[in-house]
Design an enzyme around this catalytic site. Structure first.
Site, PDB file in Angstrom:
ATOM      1  N   LYS A 138       6.937  -0.614   7.119  1.00 25.08           N
ATOM      2  CA  LYS A 138       6.485   0.740   6.854  1.00 25.08           C
ATOM      3  C   LYS A 138       7.717   1.591   6.582  1.00 25.08           C
ATOM      4  O   LYS A 138       8.724   1.470   7.279  1.00 25.08           O
ATOM      5  CB  LYS A 138       5.736   1.311   8.053  1.00 25.08           C
ATOM      6  N   GLY A 178       3.737   7.561   3.350  1.00 25.72           N
ATOM      7  CA  GLY A 178       4.800   6.654   2.925  1.00 25.72           C
ATOM      8  C   GLY A 178       4.268   5.393   2.291  1.00 25.72           C
ATOM      9  O   GLY A 178       3.177   5.400   1.698  1.00 25.72           O
ATOM     10  N   ASP A 224      -7.778   5.786  17.647  1.00 21.92           N
ATOM     11  CA  ASP A 224      -8.139   5.398  16.278  1.00 21.92           C
ATOM     12  C   ASP A 224      -8.573   3.939  16.251  1.00 21.92           C
ATOM     13  O   ASP A 224      -8.058   3.135  15.469  1.00 21.92           O
ATOM     14  CB  ASP A 224      -6.963   5.630  15.334  1.00 21.92           C
ATOM     15  N   GLY A 253       0.821  -1.197   0.000  1.00 22.30           N
ATOM     16  CA  GLY A 253       0.000   0.000   0.000  1.00 22.30           C
ATOM     17  C   GLY A 253       0.854   1.245   0.000  1.00 22.30           C
ATOM     18  O   GLY A 253       2.023   1.213   0.387  1.00 22.30           O
ATOM     19  N   SER A 254       0.264   2.343  -0.445  1.00 20.05           N
ATOM     20  CA  SER A 254       0.951   3.624  -0.461  1.00 20.05           C
ATOM     21  C   SER A 254      -0.001   4.696   0.027  1.00 20.05           C
ATOM     22  O   SER A 254      -1.207   4.624  -0.192  1.00 20.05           O
ATOM     23  CB  SER A 254       1.430   3.971  -1.875  1.00 20.05           C
ATOM     24  N   GLY A 255       0.556   5.689   0.698  1.00 18.54           N
ATOM     25  CA  GLY A 255      -0.247   6.793   1.196  1.00 18.54           C
ATOM     26  C   GLY A 255       0.601   8.034   1.291  1.00 18.54           C
ATOM     27  O   GLY A 255       1.787   8.031   0.948  1.00 18.54           O
ATOM     28  N   SER A 256      -0.019   9.123   1.764  1.00 11.99           N
ATOM     29  CA  SER A 256       0.703  10.378   1.870  1.00 11.99           C
ATOM     30  C   SER A 256       1.858  10.276   2.861  1.00 11.99           C
ATOM     31  O   SER A 256       2.849  11.004   2.756  1.00 11.99           O
ATOM     32  CB  SER A 256      -0.250  11.487   2.313  1.00 11.99           C
TER      33      SER A 256
END
Length: 340
Positions: free
Chosen positions: A45, A28, A140, A23-26
């Site tokens: 991560k 990393g 969370d 997966g990728s996100g803002s």
């Protein structure tokens, strides 16, 4: 991005050989790798390091610090094999887990049986109790942050992970609970946020417990009353969501959901309502609600989960006949247990 696509020669710390991007996100990337020396599968991560002289603590660096408060090998939390720097990245190497609970719920066609929800609730409450004992609140709590253990290791254990939004509720200098404050910065997913969190009040242990109630209701019913609020205005949506969560009268959407739920959920919600800021939740009472239901129904705590024994579901599951965690059965991002 095709999650089954192999990367070209790429290693981390000279030990971990990366095989897939999960997966990728803002913040990393999350990749799947194996230890060249032992062959053990891990999830990593990684995020870019800040190269200028500005002092900036990234979310991953913060999460590394949080994990240091949890002794390695703690039941229900992934082991951390390495946390630190590799070239121009910060990296966090941890156990590879199985699918998260939201992904498994979808594979079980939207809902779990009460038996499975009771078994999950027992373990999830244990994870929160331990986290709270370390002076931390999660902030969370959501299905995507709980995953089952890897199939070849401990597939019946619920793991809690992704603690980037966690914070200390204990003052490390005085050892006292942090004081109540208003207008605090909100954290985590608003979908499962507690009523005090909506008001942006200082969070405490009760907020995690309330969030878990919403998670358990979703796992049982498949949806929550505020899933389809008819507005595109974010501020109005938040106001309606808060009003729904706060109103438990029999004619309200949330009150109606509780009325259609097994009585354990209403008892759980009543305990949440009676908790004051800083008060320690009665974890034994809450776990006892679900354990007593299991005892009355004759369900053993080691009974197979719905995805193991799909025959208990009216429509079966979308999982293969044998529960095997393999990349080819995993949807991109949604099924990824370590997706950021």
């Amino acid at each position: 991005m095709d999650p089954t696509a192999y990367l070209y020669s790429f290693s981390i710390c000279g030990i971990y050989q990366v095989t897939h991007v999960l997966g990728s996100g803002s913040a990393g990337h999350v990749v799947r790798a194996f230890n060249n020396l032992t062959g053990q599968d891990v999830a990593i991560k990684m995020t870019h390091r800040v190269t200028d002289e500005t002092v900036v603590v990234t979310s991953l660096e913060y999460e590394m610090a949080v994990y240091k408060l949890i002794p390695d090998g703690t039941h229900g939390f992934p082991s951390i094999h390495y946390s630190g720097k590799d070239a121009n990245h910060h990296v966090l190497v941890m156990d590879m887990l199985g699918p998260d609970l939201d992904a498994i719920r979808r594979a079980c066609r939207g809902t779990f049986t009460l038996r499975t929800v009771c078994m999950l609730a027992d373990q999830m409450l244990q994870r929160l109790q331990f986290l709270h004992s370390r002076g931390l609140v999660c902030c969370d709590v959501k299905p995507q942050n709980f995953a089952m253990g890897a199939e070849d290791k401990d597939p019946n254990t619920v793991y809690m992970f992704d603690l980037a939004h966690s914070k200390m509720y204990i003052d490390d200098e005085t050892g006292e609970h942090l004081p109540f404050q208003e207008r605090r910065h909100s954290r985590g997913s608003i979908r499962y946020a507690s009523v005090p969190a909506h008001h942006r009040h200082e969070v405490s242990r009760r907020d995690d417990i309330e969030s878990l109630l919403y998670v358990l209701l979703e796992l049982y019913h498949g949806s929550l009353p505020w899933d389809a609020i008819p507005t595109d205005d974010g501020r109005i949506e938040l106001k309606i969501m808060l009003d729904m969560k706060a109103d438990v009268s029999p004619t309200s959407p949330f009150g109606s959901l509780l009325a259609r739920s097994p009585p354990e959920f209403a008892a759980y919600q009543a305990h949440c309502t009676n908790l004051t800021f800083g008060q320690k939740p009665d974890y034994s009472l809450l776990r006892g609600l679900f354990r007593e239901r299991m005892r009355k129904e004759g369900w053993g705590n080691n009974s197979p989960f719905d995805w193991i024994n799909g025959s208990v579901l009216e429509k079966g599951t979308l999982l293969p006949e044998e529960y095997v965690v393999d990349i080819k059965f995993v949807e991109e991002q949604e099924w990824n247990p370590n997706y950021m």
